[in-house]
Design a protein around this motif. Structure first.
Motif, PDB file in Angstrom:
ATOM      1  N   LEU A  47       0.865  -1.178   0.000  1.00 52.85           N
ATOM      2  CA  LEU A  47       0.000   0.000   0.000  1.00 52.85           C
ATOM      3  C   LEU A  47       0.898   1.223   0.000  1.00 52.85           C
ATOM      4  N   ILE A  48       0.637   2.187  -0.885  1.00 53.43           N
ATOM      5  CA  ILE A  48       1.447   3.403  -1.005  1.00 53.43           C
ATOM      6  C   ILE A  48       0.573   4.614  -0.717  1.00 53.43           C
ATOM      7  N   GLN A  71       1.156 -12.954  10.575  1.00 50.83           N
ATOM      8  CA  GLN A  71       2.232 -13.552  11.361  1.00 50.83           C
ATOM      9  C   GLN A  71       3.461 -12.655  11.395  1.00 50.83           C
ATOM     10  N   ALA A  72       3.756 -12.011  10.292  1.00 52.70           N
ATOM     11  CA  ALA A  72       4.922 -11.133  10.202  1.00 52.70           C
ATOM     12  C   ALA A  72       4.461  -9.697   9.991  1.00 52.70           C
ATOM     13  N   PHE A  73       4.964  -8.795  10.831  1.00 52.39           N
ATOM     14  CA  PHE A  73       4.596  -7.387  10.677  1.00 52.39           C
ATOM     15  C   PHE A  73       5.156  -6.871   9.356  1.00 52.39           C
ATOM     16  N   PRO A  74       4.392  -6.065   8.626  1.00 53.38           N
ATOM     17  CA  PRO A  74       4.850  -5.601   7.304  1.00 53.38           C
ATOM     18  C   PRO A  74       6.056  -4.679   7.411  1.00 53.38           C
ATOM     19  N   LYS A  86       4.696  -2.630   2.911  1.00 57.49           N
ATOM     20  CA  LYS A  86       4.915  -3.831   2.107  1.00 57.49           C
ATOM     21  C   LYS A  86       4.611  -5.062   2.966  1.00 57.49           C
ATOM     22  N   PHE A  87       3.666  -5.857   2.508  1.00 59.62           N
ATOM     23  CA  PHE A  87       3.248  -7.026   3.270  1.00 59.62           C
ATOM     24  C   PHE A  87       4.274  -8.142   3.152  1.00 59.62           C
ATOM     25  N   ARG A  88       4.632  -8.704   4.295  1.00 61.44           N
ATOM     26  CA  ARG A  88       5.578  -9.822   4.292  1.00 61.44           C
ATOM     27  C   ARG A  88       4.854 -11.155   4.192  1.00 61.44           C
ATOM     28  N   THR A  96     -11.125  -9.651   3.341  1.00 59.33           N
ATOM     29  CA  THR A  96     -11.144  -8.206   3.532  1.00 59.33           C
ATOM     30  C   THR A  96     -10.129  -7.825   4.605  1.00 59.33           C
ATOM     31  N   TYR A  97      -9.239  -6.916   4.272  1.00 55.28           N
ATOM     32  CA  TYR A  97      -8.201  -6.445   5.197  1.00 55.28           C
ATOM     33  C   TYR A  97      -8.489  -5.004   5.602  1.00 55.28           C
ATOM     34  N   THR A  98      -8.227  -4.707   6.865  1.00 51.14           N
ATOM     35  CA  THR A  98      -8.359  -3.353   7.390  1.00 51.14           C
ATOM     36  C   THR A  98      -7.034  -2.913   7.980  1.00 51.14           C
ATOM     37  N   LEU A  99      -6.569  -1.730   7.598  1.00 49.49           N
ATOM     38  CA  LEU A  99      -5.359  -1.142   8.149  1.00 49.49           C
ATOM     39  C   LEU A  99      -5.746   0.117   8.914  1.00 49.49           C
TER      40      LEU A  99
END
Length: 222
Positions: A47-48, A71-74, A86-88, A96-99
């Motif tokens: 996401l930019i 599991q891994a923080f981006p 950047k997703f690891r 559906t993802y929420t940030l």
């Protein structure tokens, strides 16, 4: 200590544009996001965000919450007016993802925080829009502890809260209330705990901990 969880609402949410940096005119204002909020069929790995002034990051590992939990923080980087997430972990299909950035982004000079910046996207053709809300109070005193975290598990086993990272997590507001949004339909097991070390797990008998008496189903009324 004993904690009591009161479930207040389980239902559908109206999709609304996110609030991001608009309440404080001195905070950076978002100019562009890739993907845009509420994007469907998202296939990228990042996401930019582009702002109208130079930005900095503020305790990003504590302030940025991505659900479903990964599991891994981006890898979160900033340069000039741009923040890149950047997703690891590989993003799950049809999810559906929420940030929620909370206080993670601020301007580089005066430290004005971009508040209430939230993004939602789906890796499938639709966005989940169910909600679950409630309130957490300390049963022994009737008082609040707003430092607690509420988590949702799909696994019904009691050991899940010890051995597994939950599916969803959220914090309490100043009134001790919590609210999950953009949930899929299904059954969830609700817990509240002191999130020691950021593990979202029950680790010690001294840790504040509670659970709802029964599972709840997103999309139903209680």
């Amino acid at each position: 200590s004993v904690i009591k969880i009161q479930l207040l609402t389980v239902g559908c949410a109206n999709m609304m544009p996110p609030e991001g940096g608009l309440r404080d005119t001195l905070a950076p204002q978002l100019l562009k996001a890739t993907p845009a909020d509420s994007t469907r069929n998202f296939k990228d790995d990042r996401l930019i965000l582009i702002f109208d002034e130079f930005v900095d990051l503020n305790n990003v590992q504590q302030n940025l919450l991505i659900t479903p939990l990964q599991q891994a923080f981006p890898d979160v980087q900033y340069k000039l007016r741009t923040v890149t997430v950047k997703f690891r972990d590989t993003l799950e299909p049809n999810t559906t993802y929420t940030l929620n950035f909370s206080n993670a982004i601020k301007d580089i000079n005066e430290g004005n925080v971009v508040k209430n910046l939230t993004f939602v996207f789906s890796t499938g053709p639709s966005l989940d829009s169910l909600t679950l809300g409630g309130k957490v109070i300390l049963a022994e005193t009737g008082k609040l502890d707003t430092t607690l975290t509420v988590i949702l598990h799909k696994n019904p086993n009691d050991s899940a809260v010890v051995n597994e990272k939950p599916r969803y997590a959220t914090s309490l507001n100043s009134a001790g209330e919590f609210r999950f949004t953009n949930l899929p339909a299904g059954k969830f097991y609700v817990y509240a705990l002191k999130n020691e070390g950021g593990s979202y797990r029950y680790q010690s008998a001294k840790q504040l901990f509670a659970f709802a008496d029964s599972a709840v189903t997103a999309g139903s009324s209680q």
